[in-house]
Design a protein around this motif. Structure first.
Motif, PDB file in Angstrom:
ATOM      1  N   PRO A 127      26.519  46.348  10.422  1.00 54.54           N
ATOM      2  CA  PRO A 127      25.097  46.039  10.611  1.00 54.54           C
ATOM      3  C   PRO A 127      24.664  44.754   9.905  1.00 54.54           C
ATOM      4  O   PRO A 127      23.637  44.174  10.240  1.00 54.54           O
ATOM      5  N   ILE A 128      25.451  44.331   8.916  1.00 58.76           N
ATOM      6  CA  ILE A 128      25.141  43.086   8.209  1.00 58.76           C
ATOM      7  C   ILE A 128      25.947  41.963   8.852  1.00 58.76           C
ATOM      8  O   ILE A 128      27.084  41.679   8.463  1.00 58.76           O
ATOM      9  N   ASN A 129      25.362  41.355   9.876  1.00 58.81           N
ATOM     10  CA  ASN A 129      26.021  40.284  10.609  1.00 58.81           C
ATOM     11  C   ASN A 129      24.981  39.200  10.861  1.00 58.81           C
ATOM     12  O   ASN A 129      23.965  39.446  11.523  1.00 58.81           O
ATOM     13  N   SER A 130      25.204  38.017  10.353  1.00 54.07           N
ATOM     14  CA  SER A 130      24.184  36.967  10.382  1.00 54.07           C
ATOM     15  C   SER A 130      23.795  36.564  11.804  1.00 54.07           C
ATOM     16  O   SER A 130      22.618  36.305  12.087  1.00 54.07           O
ATOM     17  N   THR A 131      24.755  36.518  12.718  1.00 51.81           N
ATOM     18  CA  THR A 131      24.444  36.118  14.091  1.00 51.81           C
ATOM     19  C   THR A 131      23.590  37.166  14.788  1.00 51.81           C
ATOM     20  O   THR A 131      22.591  36.843  15.445  1.00 51.81           O
ATOM     21  N   LEU A 132      23.965  38.434  14.644  1.00 50.21           N
ATOM     22  CA  LEU A 132      23.182  39.506  15.261  1.00 50.21           C
ATOM     23  C   LEU A 132      21.802  39.614  14.621  1.00 50.21           C
ATOM     24  O   LEU A 132      20.807  39.879  15.304  1.00 50.21           O
ATOM     25  N   GLN A 133      21.738  39.393  13.320  1.00 53.70           N
ATOM     26  CA  GLN A 133      20.446  39.427  12.638  1.00 53.70           C
ATOM     27  C   GLN A 133      19.537  38.312  13.142  1.00 53.70           C
ATOM     28  O   GLN A 133      18.330  38.504  13.314  1.00 53.70           O
ATOM     29  N   GLU A 134      20.118  37.159  13.407  1.00 49.71           N
ATOM     30  CA  GLU A 134      19.335  36.038  13.929  1.00 49.71           C
ATOM     31  C   GLU A 134      18.798  36.346  15.324  1.00 49.71           C
ATOM     32  O   GLU A 134      17.649  36.018  15.648  1.00 49.71           O
ATOM     33  N   LEU A 135      19.616  36.983  16.160  1.00 51.18           N
ATOM     34  CA  LEU A 135      19.160  37.367  17.497  1.00 51.18           C
ATOM     35  C   LEU A 135      18.017  38.375  17.405  1.00 51.18           C
ATOM     36  O   LEU A 135      17.023  38.276  18.133  1.00 51.18           O
ATOM     37  N   TRP A 136      18.154  39.349  16.524  1.00 55.76           N
ATOM     38  CA  TRP A 136      17.120  40.372  16.320  1.00 55.76           C
ATOM     39  C   TRP A 136      15.808  39.728  15.862  1.00 55.76           C
ATOM     40  O   TRP A 136      14.745  39.980  16.433  1.00 55.76           O
ATOM     41  N   THR A 137      15.903  38.884  14.855  1.00 58.83           N
ATOM     42  CA  THR A 137      14.710  38.245  14.290  1.00 58.83           C
ATOM     43  C   THR A 137      14.035  37.323  15.298  1.00 58.83           C
ATOM     44  O   THR A 137      12.805  37.327  15.432  1.00 58.83           O
ATOM     45  N   SER A 138      14.824  36.555  16.024  1.00 56.08           N
ATOM     46  CA  SER A 138      14.267  35.597  16.984  1.00 56.08           C
ATOM     47  C   SER A 138      13.569  36.308  18.139  1.00 56.08           C
ATOM     48  O   SER A 138      12.480  35.903  18.568  1.00 56.08           O
TER      49      SER A 138
END
Length: 206
Positions: free
Chosen positions: A98-109
């Motif tokens: 769950p701690i993945n910078s690319t996926l987190q960026e997609l979620w946030t964007s």
């Protein structure tokens, strides 16, 4: 003499506190040329400028295609070595957490796009000052807003499955912990209703 100085000091302190409190209470942001939220959405130009901000998060989702290709085994993450862009390497090897910078960026964007669209829908009828701003093509413009919001949710569902669904207003910090994941059927009905409005808006604009 000491008593007199004490009284004089006390009076000076009270005067300073009184002036400070008065200045704080009566402060107007415009005194320092500060633009507040109420300055927006007063004209057609403001609404159309705000629409551009709803489009902006699309460019932040540029990794969506890359992640999809890597996850579907159509492509490899590549890179100079095994630690180059580690988040994509993890997706390629199916070991991401769950701690993945690319996926987190997609979620946030994507949710930033949703939030911006919700801000516009929240003040569609009246702006923050309670004034109605009418202009030709407003419904067609909001067709774009609803389409973009549906697309952002589509992206979220594609990557994360069931996600929180909110469409009434912009999400605040106090709301973030009160949301729960919405079932896919509910989101599907929402997208169908949104598509119906979009089709009507396009018809009006022609």
């Amino acid at each position: 003499m000491k008593k007199f100085n004490y009284i004089l000091f006390s009076l000076a302190l009270i005067t300073m506190l009184t002036v400070s409190c008065s200045k704080w209470v009566d402060y107007n942001p415009k005194e320092d040329y500060v633009i507040t939220e109420k300055e927006y959405l007063k004209s057609e130009s403001d609404y159309r400028t705000m629409l551009i901000s709803v489009y902006t998060p699309l460019q932040w989702l540029n990794q969506a295609v890359v992640v999809g290709e890597i996850a579907s085994d159509n492509a490899v993450s590549g890179g100079e070595n095994a630690s180059d862009v580690l988040s994509l390497q993890q997706i390629d090897d199916y070991i991401h957490t769950p701690i993945n910078s690319t996926l987190q960026e997609l979620w946030t964007s994507a949710y930033e796009g949703v939030n911006r669209a919700n801000y516009m829908t929240q003040y569609k009828t009246t702006n923050l000052a309670g004034t109605t701003v009418s202009f030709a093509g407003k419904d067609a413009m909001y067709g774009e807003v609803y389409f973009l919001r549906a697309y952002y949710y589509f992206t979220l569902v594609k990557f994360f499955g069931d996600v929180p669904l909110f469409v009434d207003k912009r999400l605040g910090l106090s709301d973030s912990k009160a949301l729960s994941r919405a079932a896919k059927a509910k989101r599907k009905n929402y997208k169908i209703c949104g598509s119906s409005f979009i089709r009507k808006s396009i018809a009006v604009s022609k």
